[in-house]
Design a protein around this motif. Sequence first.
Motif, PDB file in Angstrom:
ATOM      1  N   PHE A 191      27.955 -26.978  22.129  1.00  0.00           N
ATOM      2  CA  PHE A 191      29.483 -26.961  21.529  1.00  0.00           C
ATOM      3  C   PHE A 191      30.377 -28.397  21.783  1.00  0.00           C
ATOM      4  O   PHE A 191      30.365 -28.672  22.984  1.00  0.00           O
ATOM      5  CB  PHE A 191      30.222 -25.699  22.023  1.00  0.00           C
ATOM      6  CG  PHE A 191      31.735 -25.606  21.564  1.00  0.00           C
ATOM      7  CD1 PHE A 191      31.934 -25.515  20.105  1.00  0.00           C
ATOM      8  CD2 PHE A 191      32.656 -25.693  22.467  1.00  0.00           C
ATOM      9  CE1 PHE A 191      33.414 -25.514  19.903  1.00  0.00           C
ATOM     10  CE2 PHE A 191      33.911 -25.796  22.343  1.00  0.00           C
ATOM     11  CZ  PHE A 191      34.313 -25.425  20.857  1.00  0.00           C
ATOM     12  N   THR A 192      30.585 -28.910  20.960  1.00  0.00           N
ATOM     13  CA  THR A 192      31.763 -30.269  20.922  1.00  0.00           C
ATOM     14  C   THR A 192      30.420 -31.322  21.243  1.00  0.00           C
ATOM     15  O   THR A 192      31.051 -32.618  21.355  1.00  0.00           O
ATOM     16  CB  THR A 192      32.772 -30.310  21.954  1.00  0.00           C
ATOM     17  OG1 THR A 192      32.198 -30.582  23.055  1.00  0.00           O
ATOM     18  CG2 THR A 192      33.670 -29.190  21.778  1.00  0.00           C
ATOM     19  N   SER A 221      28.166 -31.606  13.306  1.00  0.00           N
ATOM     20  CA  SER A 221      28.586 -32.196  14.715  1.00  0.00           C
ATOM     21  C   SER A 221      28.153 -33.324  14.360  1.00  0.00           C
ATOM     22  O   SER A 221      27.255 -33.694  13.477  1.00  0.00           O
ATOM     23  CB  SER A 221      27.957 -31.431  15.676  1.00  0.00           C
ATOM     24  OG  SER A 221      28.652 -30.127  15.699  1.00  0.00           O
ATOM     25  N   ASN A 230      41.097 -23.032  23.893  1.00  0.00           N
ATOM     26  CA  ASN A 230      39.785 -23.822  23.976  1.00  0.00           C
ATOM     27  C   ASN A 230      40.029 -24.700  25.059  1.00  0.00           C
ATOM     28  O   ASN A 230      40.809 -25.648  25.232  1.00  0.00           O
ATOM     29  CB  ASN A 230      39.656 -24.822  22.713  1.00  0.00           C
ATOM     30  CG  ASN A 230      38.601 -25.824  22.484  1.00  0.00           C
ATOM     31  OD1 ASN A 230      37.791 -25.568  23.537  1.00  0.00           O
ATOM     32  ND2 ASN A 230      38.736 -26.698  21.496  1.00  0.00           N
ATOM     33  N   ARG A 272      38.516 -36.148  18.545  1.00  0.00           N
ATOM     34  CA  ARG A 272      38.592 -34.817  19.056  1.00  0.00           C
ATOM     35  C   ARG A 272      39.896 -34.036  18.540  1.00  0.00           C
ATOM     36  O   ARG A 272      39.826 -33.033  18.388  1.00  0.00           O
ATOM     37  CB  ARG A 272      38.381 -34.837  20.764  1.00  0.00           C
ATOM     38  CG  ARG A 272      37.216 -35.170  21.124  1.00  0.00           C
ATOM     39  CD  ARG A 272      35.996 -34.143  20.769  1.00  0.00           C
ATOM     40  NE  ARG A 272      36.581 -32.856  21.467  1.00  0.00           N
ATOM     41  CZ  ARG A 272      36.239 -32.366  22.665  1.00  0.00           C
ATOM     42  NH1 ARG A 272      35.658 -33.326  23.515  1.00  0.00           N
ATOM     43  NH2 ARG A 272      36.504 -31.257  22.853  1.00  0.00           N
ATOM     44  N   ASP A 293      39.451 -32.953  15.071  1.00  0.00           N
ATOM     45  CA  ASP A 293      38.278 -31.985  15.054  1.00  0.00           C
ATOM     46  C   ASP A 293      39.032 -30.811  15.853  1.00  0.00           C
ATOM     47  O   ASP A 293      37.935 -29.586  15.849  1.00  0.00           O
ATOM     48  CB  ASP A 293      36.948 -32.376  15.776  1.00  0.00           C
ATOM     49  CG  ASP A 293      35.963 -33.535  15.194  1.00  0.00           C
ATOM     50  OD1 ASP A 293      36.261 -33.540  13.682  1.00  0.00           O
ATOM     51  OD2 ASP A 293      35.163 -33.713  15.619  1.00  0.00           O
ATOM     52  N   GLU A 315      36.824 -27.211  16.018  1.00  0.00           N
ATOM     53  CA  GLU A 315      36.150 -26.508  17.396  1.00  0.00           C
ATOM     54  C   GLU A 315      36.783 -25.190  17.591  1.00  0.00           C
ATOM     55  O   GLU A 315      35.827 -24.363  18.080  1.00  0.00           O
ATOM     56  CB  GLU A 315      36.804 -27.664  18.388  1.00  0.00           C
ATOM     57  CG  GLU A 315      35.929 -29.006  18.395  1.00  0.00           C
ATOM     58  CD  GLU A 315      36.696 -29.718  19.464  1.00  0.00           C
ATOM     59  OE1 GLU A 315      37.536 -29.369  20.542  1.00  0.00           O
ATOM     60  OE2 GLU A 315      36.565 -30.994  19.852  1.00  0.00           O
TER      61      GLU A 315
END
Length: 314
Positions: free
Chosen positions: A75-76, A103, A186, A225, A228, A232
Amino acid sequence: MALILFALIIVAALLAAIVALWRDPMWLVRGEFARQRRAAGLARGTVDAAGHRWVYAHRAAEKSDAPVVVMVHGFTGSKENWYPLARALGGRYRLLIPDLPGSGDSERKPDAVYGFVEQAERVVAFIDALSPDRPVVLLGHSMGGGIAALVAARWPARIAKVGLFNAAGVRFDDNPFGLDVLAGENPFAVEDAATLRRFVDTVFYDDAAKPWIPWPASAALIAKRRADAAFEQAVLDRIGRGEDSLLPGEEAARIRQPALLLWGKQDAVIGPSALRVYAARIPQARQVLLDGCGHMSIAERPREVADAVAAFCK
């Protein structure tokens, strides 16, 4: 005259760099990733599979009969997370290291879902496209570990061996990260320099292994980020607290292939109690617990991880 010419070349190069950064803030980051890829002896490839355009890194093995090793990031994350391990492995294996759909440099579709189940189906399609005649060794890190567990359980004929590294998909002992996820937050979110530093400090334990991210690369990463953030959150809602969040661990009991479970003892994201949960469901698995290592084992301790992979693949 020579000094004047040299000065003009330097000025021209600086101006070109400034223009490149103005047009594409991620230019420096991509340049560093390209440097790391070349240092690991990897090339860049593309393939269409499962309705997505994939970008992946790859390297041939020194021997034609060497195992094919597929590495799935978390993830990420992105394919670049695996470059330190790829370099440490040398030419022992044929390596296939994709950016998962949604991604990195791979295609993202606004109406697609990118949870454990959906990505597992896509990973199988990727394997079928690039290793159609040979089962592979599948390594997954973090969310990629949960994906790898599902693939190994559901498509056993395609997977010769499976490695789960700091893998998501089971209920582990409470820690601040996990509690934040369950609360709907998150904790990986990056919005500014402080949260970028928090992110790095969370996934790495060893200060010496933490990446140095100077400005303006840091500003470009923060901007990406932030852009995103909604994506996410949607992914984390599914893998962290959705109805399929524990599915990898549940289906891991069906894994019959040789397996490797590898964790960092100081993992502040998915604590080492998760290793014990997976081990109870995959009793044939080898277990490796790295002391002085956090969540990013594949980048933090690549030589020890490479040794574990080499012993596992014999």
